[in-house]
Design a protein around this motif. Structure first.
Motif, short mmCIF file in Angstrom:
data_model
loop_
_atom_site.label_atom_id
_atom_site.label_comp_id
_atom_site.label_asym_id
_atom_site.label_seq_id
_atom_site.Cartn_x
_atom_site.Cartn_y
_atom_site.Cartn_z
N GLU A 59 -2.34 6.00 -0.76
CA GLU A 59 -3.53 5.18 -0.57
C GLU A 59 -3.85 5.02 0.91
OE1 GLU A 59 -5.42 0.82 -1.73
OE2 GLU A 59 -3.37 1.29 -2.35
N THR B 24 0.84 -1.19 0.00
CA THR B 24 0.00 0.00 0.00
C THR B 24 0.87 1.24 0.00
OG1 THR B 24 -1.62 -1.23 1.31
CG2 THR B 24 -1.91 1.15 1.19
N SER B 25 0.57 2.14 -0.92
CA SER B 25 1.36 3.38 -0.98
C SER B 25 0.95 4.31 0.16
CB SER B 25 1.13 4.08 -2.32
OG SER B 25 -0.19 4.60 -2.39
N SER B 26 1.79 5.27 0.43
CA SER B 26 1.49 6.27 1.45
C SER B 26 0.22 7.04 1.08
CB SER B 26 2.67 7.22 1.60
OG SER B 26 2.36 8.26 2.48
#
Length: 102
Positions: A12, A8-10
């Motif tokens: 998102e 998970t990206s920052s």
């Protein structure tokens, strides 16, 4: 949790945090609606004459953003609190971003 953070990206994760802030907790904690209905049912069986209890009377208010804009210190404190809540680590240093206008 490490797998979630790896996938998970920052950005998102930030979106999910904002969503949760407005709608209430995700997952099992979302049982607030179920328990509000249960509480209203129990309250109505034990009430005297008067106003009938409704589930909304027992629902917590999750939208904490209604109090207005936060300054950067309040935002940083909120992020650190959320980080602790999900079991994250704090990589900041004393006197770092919290000590200046970073």
């Amino acid at each position: 949790m490490p797998e979630l953070l790896a996938r998970t990206s920052s950005a998102e994760l930030t979106e999910w945090m904002a969503y949760e802030r407005v709608t209430g907790p995700l997952g099992a904690e979302r049982l607030d609606a179920l328990f509000a209905t249960l509480c209203a049912t129990v309250a109505n069986t034990a009430r005297a004459k008067g106003r009938k209890a409704e589930p909304k009377d027992f629902m917590p208010t999750w939208d904490q953003g209604a109090k207005g804009p936060q300054d950067w210190r309040e935002m940083l404190a909120a992020v650190k609190a959320y980080n602790r809540r999900i079991g994250g680590t704090d990589s900041t240093t004393e006197g770092g971003a919290a000590g200046g206008d970073a």
